[in-house]
Design a protein around this motif. Structure first.
Motif, PDB file in Angstrom:
ATOM      1  N   ALA A  19       0.810  -1.144   0.084  1.00 33.53           N
ATOM      2  CA  ALA A  19       0.084   0.054   0.041  1.00 33.53           C
ATOM      3  C   ALA A  19       0.879   1.042  -0.011  1.00 33.53           C
ATOM      4  CB  ALA A  19      -0.790  -0.016   1.068  1.00 33.53           C
ATOM      5  N   ASN A  20       2.029   1.161   0.674  1.00 32.53           N
ATOM      6  CA  ASN A  20       2.939   2.367   0.900  1.00 32.53           C
ATOM      7  C   ASN A  20       3.671   2.427  -0.552  1.00 32.53           C
ATOM      8  OD1 ASN A  20       2.204   3.223   3.422  1.00 32.53           O
ATOM      9  ND2 ASN A  20       3.713   1.938   4.326  1.00 32.53           N
ATOM     10  N   LEU A  21       3.982   1.486  -1.420  1.00 29.86           N
ATOM     11  CA  LEU A  21       4.674   1.390  -2.746  1.00 29.86           C
ATOM     12  C   LEU A  21       3.821   2.432  -3.538  1.00 29.86           C
ATOM     13  CD1 LEU A  21       6.094  -2.013  -3.049  1.00 29.86           C
ATOM     14  CD2 LEU A  21       7.126   0.094  -2.290  1.00 29.86           C
ATOM     15  N   ASN A  22       2.360   2.430  -3.391  1.00 25.43           N
ATOM     16  CA  ASN A  22       1.708   3.320  -4.280  1.00 25.43           C
ATOM     17  C   ASN A  22       1.447   4.752  -3.996  1.00 25.43           C
ATOM     18  OD1 ASN A  22       1.269   0.952  -5.935  1.00 25.43           O
ATOM     19  ND2 ASN A  22      -0.477   0.173  -4.628  1.00 25.43           N
ATOM     20  N   ARG A  23       1.836   5.302  -2.729  1.00 28.39           N
ATOM     21  CA  ARG A  23       1.903   6.481  -2.534  1.00 28.39           C
ATOM     22  C   ARG A  23       2.898   7.285  -3.130  1.00 28.39           C
ATOM     23  NH1 ARG A  23       1.904   7.513   3.422  1.00 28.39           N
ATOM     24  NH2 ARG A  23       1.492   9.328   2.760  1.00 28.39           N
ATOM     25  N   ASP A  24       2.768   8.544  -3.228  1.00 32.18           N
ATOM     26  CA  ASP A  24       3.700   9.302  -4.057  1.00 32.18           C
ATOM     27  C   ASP A  24       4.449  10.031  -2.870  1.00 32.18           C
ATOM     28  OD1 ASP A  24       5.182  11.105  -5.484  1.00 32.18           O
ATOM     29  OD2 ASP A  24       3.174  12.388  -6.040  1.00 32.18           O
ATOM     30  N   PRO A  25       5.623   9.922  -2.831  1.00 28.83           N
ATOM     31  CA  PRO A  25       6.659  10.518  -1.597  1.00 28.83           C
ATOM     32  C   PRO A  25       6.481  12.100  -1.657  1.00 28.83           C
ATOM     33  CG  PRO A  25       8.158   9.306  -3.140  1.00 28.83           C
ATOM     34  CD  PRO A  25       6.691   9.096  -3.512  1.00 28.83           C
ATOM     35  N   ALA A  26       6.161  12.802  -3.105  1.00 28.06           N
ATOM     36  CA  ALA A  26       6.044  13.962  -3.038  1.00 28.06           C
ATOM     37  C   ALA A  26       4.768  14.644  -2.603  1.00 28.06           C
ATOM     38  CB  ALA A  26       6.223  14.533  -4.590  1.00 28.06           C
ATOM     39  N   ALA A  27       3.977  13.731  -2.085  1.00 29.29           N
ATOM     40  CA  ALA A  27       2.618  14.181  -1.407  1.00 29.29           C
ATOM     41  C   ALA A  27       3.008  14.370  -0.064  1.00 29.29           C
ATOM     42  CB  ALA A  27       1.518  13.113  -1.812  1.00 29.29           C
ATOM     43  N   GLU A  28       4.030  13.624   0.452  1.00 30.95           N
ATOM     44  CA  GLU A  28       4.453  14.063   1.675  1.00 30.95           C
ATOM     45  C   GLU A  28       4.423  15.599   2.194  1.00 30.95           C
ATOM     46  OE1 GLU A  28       5.009  12.095   4.611  1.00 30.95           O
ATOM     47  OE2 GLU A  28       4.011  10.399   3.462  1.00 30.95           O
ATOM     48  N   PRO A  29       4.065  15.991   3.212  1.00 31.77           N
ATOM     49  CA  PRO A  29       4.191  17.376   3.643  1.00 31.77           C
ATOM     50  C   PRO A  29       5.720  17.868   3.754  1.00 31.77           C
ATOM     51  CG  PRO A  29       3.562  16.256   5.682  1.00 31.77           C
ATOM     52  CD  PRO A  29       3.571  15.133   4.302  1.00 31.77           C
ATOM     53  N   VAL A  30       5.962  18.871   3.322  1.00 28.24           N
ATOM     54  CA  VAL A  30       7.243  19.540   3.662  1.00 28.24           C
ATOM     55  C   VAL A  30       7.584  19.720   5.124  1.00 28.24           C
ATOM     56  CG1 VAL A  30       8.908  21.519   3.248  1.00 28.24           C
ATOM     57  CG2 VAL A  30       7.391  20.625   1.372  1.00 28.24           C
ATOM     58  N   ARG A  31       8.504  19.285   5.766  1.00 34.12           N
ATOM     59  CA  ARG A  31       8.615  19.438   7.131  1.00 34.12           C
ATOM     60  C   ARG A  31       9.908  20.686   7.086  1.00 34.12           C
ATOM     61  NH1 ARG A  31       6.947  14.350   5.851  1.00 34.12           N
ATOM     62  NH2 ARG A  31       5.798  13.299   7.559  1.00 34.12           N
ATOM     63  N   VAL A  32       9.573  21.517   7.998  1.00 30.06           N
ATOM     64  CA  VAL A  32      10.221  22.599   8.371  1.00 30.06           C
ATOM     65  C   VAL A  32      10.864  22.852   9.674  1.00 30.06           C
ATOM     66  CG1 VAL A  32      10.472  25.201   8.228  1.00 30.06           C
ATOM     67  CG2 VAL A  32       8.983  23.922   6.665  1.00 30.06           C
ATOM     68  N   VAL A  33      12.156  23.072  10.032  1.00 31.06           N
ATOM     69  CA  VAL A  33      12.690  23.170  11.226  1.00 31.06           C
ATOM     70  C   VAL A  33      13.142  24.431  11.374  1.00 31.06           C
ATOM     71  CG1 VAL A  33      14.968  22.411  12.338  1.00 31.06           C
ATOM     72  CG2 VAL A  33      13.563  20.637  11.134  1.00 31.06           C
ATOM     73  N   PHE A  34      12.939  25.132  12.605  1.00 31.95           N
ATOM     74  CA  PHE A  34      13.625  26.424  12.631  1.00 31.95           C
ATOM     75  C   PHE A  34      14.656  26.785  13.553  1.00 31.95           C
ATOM     76  CE2 PHE A  34       9.073  26.805  11.427  1.00 31.95           C
ATOM     77  CZ  PHE A  34       8.924  27.853  10.272  1.00 31.95           C
ATOM     78  N   PHE A  35      15.191  27.645  13.595  1.00 29.89           N
ATOM     79  CA  PHE A  35      16.589  28.020  14.252  1.00 29.89           C
ATOM     80  C   PHE A  35      16.760  29.374  14.648  1.00 29.89           C
ATOM     81  CE2 PHE A  35      17.773  24.922  11.299  1.00 29.89           C
ATOM     82  CZ  PHE A  35      18.454  24.051  11.868  1.00 29.89           C
ATOM     83  N   ASN A  36      17.402  29.521  15.981  1.00 27.89           N
ATOM     84  CA  ASN A  36      17.541  30.836  16.304  1.00 27.89           C
ATOM     85  C   ASN A  36      18.469  31.467  15.747  1.00 27.89           C
ATOM     86  OD1 ASN A  36      15.798  30.527  18.685  1.00 27.89           O
ATOM     87  ND2 ASN A  36      17.404  29.433  19.900  1.00 27.89           N
ATOM     88  N   GLU A  37      18.212  32.916  15.798  1.00 32.92           N
ATOM     89  CA  GLU A  37      19.262  33.793  15.031  1.00 32.92           C
ATOM     90  C   GLU A  37      20.791  33.396  15.010  1.00 32.92           C
ATOM     91  OE1 GLU A  37      20.500  38.502  14.343  1.00 32.92           O
ATOM     92  OE2 GLU A  37      18.593  37.747  15.556  1.00 32.92           O
ATOM     93  N   ASP A  38      21.523  33.366  14.243  1.00 30.12           N
ATOM     94  CA  ASP A  38      23.210  32.929  14.209  1.00 30.12           C
ATOM     95  C   ASP A  38      23.360  31.442  14.801  1.00 30.12           C
ATOM     96  OD1 ASP A  38      23.739  35.206  12.808  1.00 30.12           O
ATOM     97  OD2 ASP A  38      24.207  36.219  14.722  1.00 30.12           O
ATOM     98  N   SER A  39      22.337  30.537  14.655  1.00 33.88           N
ATOM     99  CA  SER A  39      22.613  29.288  15.330  1.00 33.88           C
ATOM    100  C   SER A  39      22.177  28.013  14.369  1.00 33.88           C
ATOM    101  CB  SER A  39      21.399  29.290  16.499  1.00 33.88           C
ATOM    102  OG  SER A  39      21.621  28.150  16.941  1.00 33.88           O
ATOM    103  N   ASP A  40      22.986  27.034  14.379  1.00 32.69           N
ATOM    104  CA  ASP A  40      22.577  25.750  13.897  1.00 32.69           C
ATOM    105  C   ASP A  40      22.440  24.813  14.584  1.00 32.69           C
ATOM    106  OD1 ASP A  40      25.234  25.276  14.830  1.00 32.69           O
ATOM    107  OD2 ASP A  40      26.026  25.111  12.901  1.00 32.69           O
ATOM    108  N   THR A  41      21.874  24.865  15.736  1.00 34.77           N
ATOM    109  CA  THR A  41      21.501  24.021  17.035  1.00 34.77           C
ATOM    110  C   THR A  41      20.265  23.498  17.010  1.00 34.77           C
ATOM    111  OG1 THR A  41      23.392  25.028  18.292  1.00 34.77           O
ATOM    112  CG2 THR A  41      21.640  23.540  19.478  1.00 34.77           C
ATOM    113  N   LEU A  42      20.103  22.352  16.870  1.00 33.04           N
ATOM    114  CA  LEU A  42      18.659  21.480  16.896  1.00 33.04           C
ATOM    115  C   LEU A  42      18.049  21.283  18.165  1.00 33.04           C
ATOM    116  CD1 LEU A  42      19.633  19.209  13.971  1.00 33.04           C
ATOM    117  CD2 LEU A  42      17.692  20.570  13.953  1.00 33.04           C
TER     118      LEU A  42
END
Length: 132
Positions: A19-42
């Motif tokens: 069932a998962n093989l028939n799904r379109d991966p492009a249909a998955e939502p874009v996931r967004v990660v936000f950062f503090n200013e001048d930071s690359d810490t998760l």
């Protein structure tokens, strides 16, 4: 239990995978990660988003995971390009820790975003699934 019933029960996991093989991966939502200013810490919420993206990538055997880093307009263009690349690199490393093979992860630091975007929105990494 009847032998035929056992055979059908054994097939249930395979049917779910099909069932998962028939799904379109492009249909998955874009996931967004936000950062503090001048930071690359998760932080913890960011790690949860990355884990969600890794779980989505695991549902598709040949999906490519594009990781696009961005920075705000504060600072010079070279600094922001490097910061956006570092953000994308940190997210890609975490994706690999969550089981996404390195050969399926592609990163790109896009640098500064336009001034018309709110500062917190510009300091982000987008994770997009795509077919190769």
């Amino acid at each position: 239990m009847h032998r035929r019933t056992l055979s059908l029960l054994a097939l249930l996991p395979l049917l779910g995978a099909c069932a998962n093989l028939n799904r379109d991966p492009a249909a998955e939502p874009v996931r967004v990660v936000f950062f503090n200013e001048d930071s690359d810490t998760l932080d913890a919420p960011a790690r949860a988003v990355v884990q969600s993206a890794a779980e989505a990538a695991a549902r598709f055997s040949n999906v490519r995971v594009n990781v696009f880093g961005y920075a705000g307009p504060v600072g010079g263009a070279a600094f922001n390009r490097a910061l956006s690349e570092e953000r994308a690199r940190h997210v890609s490393e975490l994706l690999r820790q969550y089981g996404v093979p390195a050969e399926r992860v592609f990163i790109l630091g896009r640098g500064e975003v336009p001034f018309d975007m709110a500062p917190v929105e510009s300091r982000r990494v987008e994770i997009r699934l795509a077919t190769p």
